[in-house]
Scaffold this motif. Structure first.
Motif, short mmCIF file in Angstrom:
data_model
loop_
_atom_site.label_atom_id
_atom_site.label_comp_id
_atom_site.label_asym_id
_atom_site.label_seq_id
_atom_site.Cartn_x
_atom_site.Cartn_y
_atom_site.Cartn_z
N LYS A 128 0.80 -1.22 0.00
CA LYS A 128 0.00 0.00 0.00
C LYS A 128 0.83 1.27 0.00
N ASN A 129 2.07 1.20 0.49
CA ASN A 129 2.90 2.40 0.60
C ASN A 129 3.96 2.51 -0.48
N PRO A 161 -1.14 0.33 -4.95
CA PRO A 161 -2.04 1.45 -5.27
C PRO A 161 -1.38 2.82 -5.26
N GLN A 162 -0.19 2.97 -4.66
CA GLN A 162 0.46 4.27 -4.56
C GLN A 162 1.68 4.40 -5.45
N GLU A 182 -2.62 2.89 -18.99
CA GLU A 182 -4.03 3.28 -19.17
C GLU A 182 -4.88 2.74 -18.03
N ARG A 183 -4.68 1.51 -17.66
CA ARG A 183 -5.49 0.93 -16.59
C ARG A 183 -5.15 1.56 -15.23
N TYR A 184 -3.89 1.80 -14.99
CA TYR A 184 -3.47 2.30 -13.69
C TYR A 184 -3.78 3.79 -13.53
N ASN A 185 -3.47 4.57 -14.56
CA ASN A 185 -3.60 6.03 -14.43
C ASN A 185 -5.01 6.54 -14.62
N THR A 193 -3.17 7.03 -7.00
CA THR A 193 -2.13 7.84 -7.62
C THR A 193 -1.93 7.41 -9.07
N GLN A 194 -1.07 8.15 -9.76
CA GLN A 194 -0.72 7.81 -11.13
C GLN A 194 0.75 7.45 -11.22
#
Length: 377
Positions: A128-129, A161-162, A182-185, A193-194
């Protein structure tokens, strides 16, 4: 006694590097036991690869110092679950056991991670971090773990996720990278986050620079199809050994003038696959028609086999789910048909490229720098 004296004299030190290169050297795990170095912030461990597997493992119940923030481990042949820390924020690994697992539950505070090109098995919950990850380079055209990482993260973005920064020591498959960005951002979850910074050790096709830059900025772009960004779209050129190009440049769609001394490999398009005749020493004899050399009278029998290259899928889910099949086909192609091609040319990876949401920076072999602008009037 040695460890006791060290603890008394170095109890307030903040950084230690310990390397063992002698085969009979017993690694002093007790020297960095958690209860002895409350001030220690940075620790480097270099272990002897000549040791039998597991011989360099820390003892049962071993704990790293509680305040440790930066850990570098090289040469380890034991599984990583033998090491853990709730305080380490930066972890750098190299040359460790290929079956090692990286369990989030054992490293919950990680924000930076550097891993080698080996079969890391992710386990536990989400990282997560984690904000920054550096992926080591594969060797001798071995399995493409950088692309595999992109594929796995594209399937499950919430695993990290970060994440904001990725460094590739080897160039990834461009289709998989674009799908990942594309999927992540373009996620809509609150607090997501991106991936805004990406660096590559090696050239990036010029037509992709602006595309990746805009994807890093979270902008939709009109780009080539996933098929056009895949090496599968380049298979006709790859199999035509009358054309120049080294293995790595051809897979990454880069121009390459490295000469090739071989003959064209025959492949046949069919409804569900492309069959490519490949030379292999461990396969049954099959007659393969190739141009005859001077003094030869008939068909030249080679130990060969047919490689099936699956048709490139239409949907992103299928592209990601079948990536390993295409990678296996590539590996077979490399191993069987590339005796006449160089694995890598002298120009490959002489430059590095850094891309973020604002800039594209190209670093030359002599540290010269170019800043590229794609602003349109």
């Amino acid at each position: 006694m040695f460890a006791h004296l060290m603890r008394r004299s170095l109890s307030h030190i903040e950084s230690i590097m310990i390397f063992s290169f002698e085969r009979d050297f017993q690694f002093p795990w007790e020297l960095v036991e958690s209860s002895q170095f409350d001030s220690l912030k940075k620790l480097g461990l270099g272990l002897n690869l000549a040791f039998p597997e597991g011989a360099d493992a820390p003892p049962h119940g071993f704990q790293l110092p509680m305040g440790l923030k930066y850990l570098t481990v090289s040469g380890i042949r034991c599984d990583l679950p033998n090491l853990s820390s709730t305080s380490v924020t930066s972890l750098s690994l190299s040359f460790f056991h290929a079956s090692a697992q990286l369990n989030h539950d054992l490293w919950p505070s990680l924000t930076q991670l550097s891993v080698p090109a080996s079969a890391i098995k992710w386990s536990g919950g989400s990282f997560k971090n984690l904000q920054n990850i550096a992926l080591g380079s594969e060797r001798d055209n071995k399995w493409d773990y950088g692309s595999q990482f992109c594929c796995e993260l594209a399937i499950c973005p919430d695993h990290m996720p970060q994440l904001q920064d990725i460094h590739f020591s080897s160039l990834p498959d461009w289709d998989i990278l674009c799908i990942l960005l594309e999927r992540y951002n373009f996620r809509t979850e609150v607090g997501s986050t991106q991936i805004s910074d990406i660096s590559f050790r090696g050239d990036v096709p010029f037509f992709l620079l602006d595309i990746i830059k805009n994807l890093c900025a979270g902008k939709f772009v009109d780009r080539p199809s996933n098929f056009e960004l895949s090496w599968v779209s380049n298979v006709d050129i790859i199999c035509d050994q009358s054309l120049s190009g080294c293995i790595k440049c051809l897979k990454r769609l880069l121009p390459c003038s490295e000469p090739c001394t071989g003959n064209t490999i025959t492949h046949h398009s069919q409804k569900n696959r492309k069959d490519v005749d490949l030379v292999s020493d461990d396969c049954p004899n099959i007659v393969m028609d190739i141009p005859l050399e001077d003094g030869m009278d008939g068909p030249f029998e080679l130990r060969s086999r047919k490689l099936s290259i699956p048709v490139y899928p239409e949907t992103e889910d299928e592209i990601l789910a079948t990536w390993d099949e295409r990678e296996k086909a590539w590996q077979a192609l490399v191993q069987g048909a590339w005796s006449a091609r160089s694995s890598v040319c002298s120009g490959y990876a002489r430059r590095s490229v850094q891309i973020n949401e604002k800039d594209v920076t190209v670093l030359g072999p002599n540290k010269s720098t170019w800043y590229l602008s794609f602003d349109r009037v």
